[in-house]
Design an enzyme around this catalytic site. Structure first.
Site, short mmCIF file in Angstrom:
data_model
loop_
_atom_site.label_atom_id
_atom_site.label_comp_id
_atom_site.label_asym_id
_atom_site.label_seq_id
_atom_site.Cartn_x
_atom_site.Cartn_y
_atom_site.Cartn_z
N TYR A 1 -4.16 -10.04 2.48
CA TYR A 1 -4.29 -8.63 2.85
C TYR A 1 -4.22 -8.56 4.37
O TYR A 1 -5.16 -8.97 5.06
CB TYR A 1 -5.62 -8.06 2.37
CG TYR A 1 -5.77 -8.00 0.87
CD1 TYR A 1 -5.25 -6.92 0.15
CD2 TYR A 1 -6.43 -9.00 0.16
CE1 TYR A 1 -5.39 -6.84 -1.23
CE2 TYR A 1 -6.57 -8.93 -1.22
CZ TYR A 1 -6.05 -7.85 -1.91
OH TYR A 1 -6.20 -7.77 -3.27
N TYR B 1 5.51 -9.37 7.05
CA TYR B 1 5.05 -8.01 7.35
C TYR B 1 5.31 -7.70 8.81
O TYR B 1 5.34 -8.60 9.66
CB TYR B 1 3.53 -7.90 7.14
CG TYR B 1 3.08 -8.08 5.72
CD1 TYR B 1 3.07 -7.01 4.83
CD2 TYR B 1 2.63 -9.33 5.26
CE1 TYR B 1 2.63 -7.18 3.52
CE2 TYR B 1 2.20 -9.50 3.96
CZ TYR B 1 2.20 -8.42 3.10
OH TYR B 1 1.76 -8.57 1.81
N ASP C 1 0.85 -1.19 0.00
CA ASP C 1 0.00 0.00 0.00
C ASP C 1 0.88 1.23 0.00
O ASP C 1 2.03 1.18 0.43
CB ASP C 1 -0.89 0.01 1.25
CG ASP C 1 -1.91 -1.12 1.22
OD1 ASP C 1 -2.31 -1.51 0.11
OD2 ASP C 1 -2.28 -1.61 2.30
#
Ligand SMILES: [Zn+2]
Ligand SMILES: [Zn+2]
Length: 442
Positions: A405, A333, A266
């Protein structure tokens, strides 16, 4: 088949140059060109006819006349003269199949060299275009006189130009991924150059939360430039794409670049660790022998503090396909989550236990629904680690299959991601900051 008899039958009907006669027997005998085949046949036929004609044999004289006219044979013409026969008149005959265009191979090769001049390349390919009527004429000819040993006129032109160009340029002909394709139309004496793209692969790190991966057109004017975007046509002044492609485009003198990456983060997420694999595709590069180390240094100097690239290297289109599919990729992440209520130590343990080794069913997130199909995807989570940094905030490290996601894994996205952190704890959570630490391609 009697090759000589068959060949004589052909030139009795149509004028054929050495190339076009020899081509009808292209599969017979190795290590010779078609014009050598054609010339050899005509010479033997001339010798045969000479033998007959000495006895004033009409057939022999006729055979010499056919060879001298339809066969363009200098040897037959001289033999006729020697036998005190008049040369038959021919109104400027041209080869029925090639119209004499094989004589242009040398001059069109020189033209091709002029067209590729200035381009850096290692390999090339010659493409041949012929007018439809030429191909139809050859097909018709073959349907009547098929020897079973012929090749096509395009094929012969391609081979001859390929050999000639390789010899004159010192470069290599290559069929699968040539740098340049020279398309020659010998009949219209035209040629054009197709310059294939240059592919450069690398990895990028994005160090700030304000830059999108690719150029993002202004939503009001769609790139034309308006008041809202200050005439730039863009939503953001810079992108990873623009920061990396500038110096490469400058060095290669290409027309434009396309940016391909293994997924995207993003705009507000950083891309850290060893970076994300990407490929820059340069259209119509003039220079290919560029110094990637120097380009890497230039990109990093110009984008300092924002974007960093590493491991630049030349690659192929196949790698782009592989990147885009993203099959077998894994991601790591790190995100900072904020919860509505205070977090207990038990809650942290629950997250780690429940999500490490879990499969997540995820319906396309609401925030990307406008550009992605509404599907349910299943993604695997290898490991989750959680650390509390304040009563309501936790740092989570998530190692998962590519394509998950993670913001929605935290929020639940109104029940579209199952299971999710918010529902599991009964404590609504959202992502404050997100970094990608690692992109692993298989
Ligand atoms: Zn011909
Ligand atoms: Zn605009």
């Amino acid at each position: 088949m009697d090759v000589l008899q068959k060949a004589f039958e052909l030139i009795s009907k149509y004028p054929l140059c050495d190339h076009c006669l020899g081509r009808q027997f292209a599969l017979l005998g190795y290590s010779m060109e078609n014009n050598v085949r054609g010339s050899a046949i005509k010479i033997i036929l001339t010798m045969q006819a000479n033998d007959l004609a000495k006895e004033k044999n009409v057939e022999g004289v006729n055979q010499l006349k056919v060879l001298a006219t339809n066969g363009f044979s200098r040897e037959a013409q001289e033999t006729l003269k020697h036998l005190k026969n008049r040369l038959p008149k021919t109104p400027d005959p041209k080869c029925y199949l090639c119209e004499g265009k094989f004589e242009l191979v040398d001059s069109l090769t020189e033209k091709s060299l002029a067209v590729v001049q200035g381009y850096e390349y290692t390999t090339f390919l010659v493409g041949i275009e012929v007018p439809v009527q030429v191909e139809e004429r050859e097909d018709e000819f073959k349907s009547v006189f098929n020897t079973g040993y012929g090749e096509s006129i395009k094929h012969e032109f391609g081979r001859l130009f390929g050999k000639a160009l390789a010899k004159r340029s010192g470069k290599e002909a290559e069929y699968l991924t040539p740098d340049l394709v020279v398309v020659i139309n010998p009949f219209e004496e035209k040629l054009h150059l197709q310059v294939n793209p240059l592919f450069v692969a690398g990895r990028y790190r994005k160090l700030v939360r304000t830059i999108p991966q690719s150029k993002w057109f202004c939503s009001s004017c769609r790139g034309r430039g308006c008041e809202k975007c200050g005439g730039t046509g863009k939503m953001y002044p810079e992108s990873v794409e623009e920061l990396t492609s500038g110096p490469l485009l400058e060095a290669t003198l290409g027309e434009k670049t396309a940016f391909h990456a293994a997924g995207r983060e993003d705009i507000d997420a950083r891309m850290l660790g060893t970076g994300r694999p990407f490929v820059l595709e340069v259209s119509r590069p003039v220079k290919r022998f560029v110094d990637l180390k120097a380009i890497e240094a230039k990109i990093n100097a110009e984008a300092v503090g924002k974007v960093e690239v590493s491991h630049l290297r030349f690659t192929t289109r196949d790698v782009v396909r592989h990147l885009k599919k993203g099959e077998g990729s894994q991601k790591e992440y790190r995100l900072l989550a904020e919860f509505e209520n205070e977090l207990s130590d038990v809650a942290l343990q629950t997250i780690e236990n429940q999500f490490s080794g879990a499969s997540v069913k995820q319906q396309t997130p609401l925030r990307v629904l406008h550009r992605r199909a509404d599907l349910i995807r299943e993604r695997y989570i290898y490991k989750v680690k959680v650390r509390k940094v304040s009563p309501k905030r936790a740092l989570m490290e998530i190692h998962c299959q590519g394509g998950l996601y993670v913001k929605e894994l935290v929020s639940g996205d109104e029940g579209r991601t199952i299971p999710n952190v918010s529902d599991l704890l009964g404590n609504k959570a959202k992502t404050l900051k997100l970094d990608v630490l690692k992109v692993i391609m298989d």
